[in-house]
Design a protein around this motif. Structure first.
Motif: not given
Length: 148
Positions: A26-27, A98, A117, A119, A129, A131
């Protein structure tokens, strides 16, 4: 369900998105960009499978998922570096960001509570975001493609 569409969705899109959304993925800006690209390219497979115009499919997905444009722009900016078309959330790849984590930040700048995160920073300064956008668009595709 056309087999080529199902194969692409099950064997390329889902694993790529799962890899991005799992754990430290996710990162990871690389995994985020790749997830956006494969999610965007479902349009091509779907339009060919159902003999629909891509613009028509994009409109349908946009109506069901307003964040689709963020995923599309992130995918296209990643592939082409900059976007020339109108009505985009971003203009270039550098707007996919990020923030550095605690151990990647310069000395004195990291923070334990920092939200890390990937974005998209839009032209008007909003941070969206990637994600959340990918999750929302995947829910729509899953509804349209997966057996019920």
């Amino acid at each position: 369900m056309p087999e080529t569409l199902r194969d692409y969705f099950e064997n390329t899109v889902k694993p790529t998105v799962d890899e991005y959304l799992s754990g430290n993925g996710r990162f990871n800006i690389r995994k985020a960009r790749l997830a956006a690209i494969v999610v965007e390219h479902i349009i091509d497979y779907y339009s060919l499978a159902y003999k629909k115009d891509r613009a028509e499919v994009r409109k349908d997905i946009t109506d069901l998922s307003p964040l689709y444009s963020v995923v599309r722009d992130a995918a296209d900016a990643t592939k082409h570096r900059s976007l020339k078309r109108r009505n985009t959330d971003i203009k270039e790849n550098g707007q996919i960001k990020c923030p550095p984590g605690f151990f990647q930040a310069p000395f004195g700048e990291g923070c334990w509570a920092e939200a890390i995160e990937v974005y998209v920073e839009t032209d008007d300064g909003r941070k969206i975001s990637l994600e959340n956008a990918i999750k929302e668009v995947m829910r729509v595709w899953d509804m349209k493609i997966s057996p019920h």
